[in-house]
Design a protein around this motif. Sequence first.
Motif, PDB file in Angstrom:
ATOM      1  N   UNK A 246       0.832  -1.210   0.000  1.00 45.57           N
ATOM      2  CA  UNK A 246       0.000   0.000   0.000  1.00 45.57           C
ATOM      3  C   UNK A 246       0.863   1.256   0.000  1.00 45.57           C
ATOM      4  N   UNK A 247       1.918   1.268   0.809  1.00 47.69           N
ATOM      5  CA  UNK A 247       2.792   2.443   0.871  1.00 47.69           C
ATOM      6  C   UNK A 247       3.517   2.648  -0.458  1.00 47.69           C
ATOM      7  N   UNK A 248       3.967   1.595  -1.081  1.00 46.73           N
ATOM      8  CA  UNK A 248       4.659   1.719  -2.367  1.00 46.73           C
ATOM      9  C   UNK A 248       3.708   2.211  -3.458  1.00 46.73           C
ATOM     10  N   UNK A 249       2.494   1.700  -3.442  1.00 48.30           N
ATOM     11  CA  UNK A 249       1.508   2.165  -4.428  1.00 48.30           C
ATOM     12  C   UNK A 249       1.215   3.651  -4.239  1.00 48.30           C
ATOM     13  N   UNK A 250       1.155   4.110  -2.983  1.00 47.37           N
ATOM     14  CA  UNK A 250       0.906   5.533  -2.725  1.00 47.37           C
ATOM     15  C   UNK A 250       2.058   6.384  -3.239  1.00 47.37           C
ATOM     16  N   UNK A 251       3.283   5.912  -3.101  1.00 47.80           N
ATOM     17  CA  UNK A 251       4.437   6.649  -3.620  1.00 47.80           C
ATOM     18  C   UNK A 251       4.376   6.732  -5.140  1.00 47.80           C
ATOM     19  N   UNK A 252       4.069   5.619  -5.779  1.00 49.11           N
ATOM     20  CA  UNK A 252       4.028   5.609  -7.246  1.00 49.11           C
ATOM     21  C   UNK A 252       2.888   6.467  -7.782  1.00 49.11           C
ATOM     22  N   UNK A 253       1.781   6.510  -7.061  1.00 51.92           N
ATOM     23  CA  UNK A 253       0.620   7.254  -7.557  1.00 51.92           C
ATOM     24  C   UNK A 253       0.890   8.750  -7.639  1.00 51.92           C
ATOM     25  N   UNK A 254       1.725   9.290  -6.766  1.00 56.09           N
ATOM     26  CA  UNK A 254       1.973  10.732  -6.728  1.00 56.09           C
ATOM     27  C   UNK A 254       3.332  11.108  -7.305  1.00 56.09           C
ATOM     28  N   UNK A 255       3.999  10.195  -7.944  1.00 60.01           N
ATOM     29  CA  UNK A 255       5.321  10.501  -8.486  1.00 60.01           C
ATOM     30  C   UNK A 255       5.187  11.342  -9.750  1.00 60.01           C
ATOM     31  N   UNK A 256       6.269  12.023 -10.078  1.00 54.57           N
ATOM     32  CA  UNK A 256       6.289  12.863 -11.276  1.00 54.57           C
ATOM     33  C   UNK A 256       6.288  11.966 -12.510  1.00 54.57           C
ATOM     34  N   UNK A 257       5.282  12.152 -13.375  1.00 57.55           N
ATOM     35  CA  UNK A 257       5.186  11.301 -14.559  1.00 57.55           C
ATOM     36  C   UNK A 257       6.307  11.583 -15.552  1.00 57.55           C
TER      37      UNK A 257
END
Length: 660
Positions: A246-257
């Motif tokens: 869950x924490x990794x998915x949250x990091x990826x969701x808000x990363x700079x595309x």
Amino acid sequence: MDLGAAESSRQAGSPTDPTEELVGVLAARTANEGAPAKAVAEIGRRRENGRTPIGLYRLSEVLARPSDSGGEVSASVEALTDDPELIVEVVRRYPCALLDIATPAGLARTLEAVLMDGKRVLVSGTDAETLRLVRRALPDTAADLCLDEALPLSDSEQRELRSLLITATPARRARLEQALPESEQLPSTEEVARLCREAGGECGPAADAAETPETVGPAMLVPELVGSLEPPRLSTLRTAATRCVTALDAVDAEDDEDTPWSREALSGVVFGSGRTALTNLLRRTADVVQTADKLRDAGDQMAVTGEISDEEQELLRDYANFLDSGGRSRSYFRSARQRAVEPVLGKLRLEAPVQDASVIRQALTFIELVKAMREVGDLGGKLGVPPPTDVPTVDALHKQLVRIKDAGLKAEELRREVQFAHPASPVRVMALADMASIETVARTIVECSDTERLTDARNQLSALADGMVRATPGPTGPEVDALVRALRQHSLPKYREALPRLAAALRERVDQRRMVELLDRLRERAPGLARRWAQAAEERRSPGTVRFMETDALLGALPEADTADLVVLLDAGALGMEHLLVAAAAPRVLAVAGGFASTEPPNPATPPETVLDALRRAGVPVIVAADDQSKPAEPTEPAMPVVPAQREIPTQETIHSSAS
């Protein structure tokens, strides 16, 4: 097979084929008609087709050896012996040899020894009565090896049967009574691997023994770990893995595309020296956000041009205190503090004139904000964070940094849980040396720890094992038991190890069936030979066969290549040299000096040169049977003991021996 120097020279492109010259010499001694002429014609056809008999190459090499006496009879090796095994050794080592023996019984004992050595023998002579005498003298153990007609098996099938008989083992013979599943009845390795992973079984290395848990991907070993845990411990591990995912998915969701940087920063925090940089960056971004909240809308009404030093900031604070204490901003008769601060106020580009100290204090806060923004950019460079351009960007950066910190904590928590999950855990914490491995292990744990999925996969493996048991009723081999046991234990390595053993067992069953089939076919036409071969196989021996043929019949219908290993030519002292054409029937020739006929033919014609003369001139080994009491030819050199204590065969040197 070593063809000697003659064959080597032919393969090297020598312009003269030694067999062509040999056949030409022998053909010149034959009549236009008769068996030797037919043999010459047949040899010519085979040579044209590139199938020159091997025996002719070896004979040409023997006859082409240089003579030590200028055309006289060469010195030859003579041995006096009563041991047939010595004759067998000579047959193995030399392509041509002479045997001086006086009785059919002595020759029969020699033939028996040669047959027990596995040779396929052709006994040939001009007198049918002599052939019958030798055959009747054969012991019972060799009588079954005599062939009177064509066998129902081809020569290749005979070789195959003899090989299968001598390699048969009790385990292979038992295969016919064992129930073994065919390859298509077995579940595929891919299916078993999938079910073992889902069942939490053993999925470690199996195909390559060099692989270890340190070299295999850790995710491959997670199912084995999950399957070995008790429910409470498994629940704790699953919770840690779920939090990490869950924490990794949250990091990826808000990363700079456009320029993703969060994963690299997270890896530096968990495995590198980025933890301190993350802490400092979080503090500075929080300061920027708090400072921006204090300014509210005032930050949009001012800007800073150029650098404002610490002394200038101190002037601004002093002027703000002056205004707070009752001082006023004047257009005329300005105070000293106002005159000192006016150059600094000019750098602030305020939209409204300074009327009270709140504006000055907001300007100081704005200056601190600009300074903090620069520090954020400097600190972010250590983690690969792009420098922020405005306050909203800093706010988004601060939130992402909070997510990265949380993901790092969850990743470290998962590593601890994996390390202490089980004393014999196949997953080593050192294998989780990067974020990719941690994420893969976390997702695999979440996937494999589903209780319903575990139960279903284990039930499917049990069903496969039960199906294999039903498909092999009756006694089974240990290979089947190993497969069933591997399925019930949910062990992919053991299943993979059992598959080659089952394949070997199936090959043994095929070989045994083939042996039984060939032996049954042979038993229909030659029951004695089939019985003798089967008996000898138990002693790990493969006796050969023997055929008796008159010389004219042999030369008139030469057998095909690789159907005989040795030609025994009787009465070589009375046969013309052209009878050496029998070498086309086998790679080896053993010439017997005399015949065993009870009466001499009337008016015998003596050929100008006999087979015996040609072979003695070539210096081939001569073996004299000791029990015949026949006197060997006078040696041209002093006699020496012929059979040393080591039972060695004399070399092809000029050594003459007699009985000790």
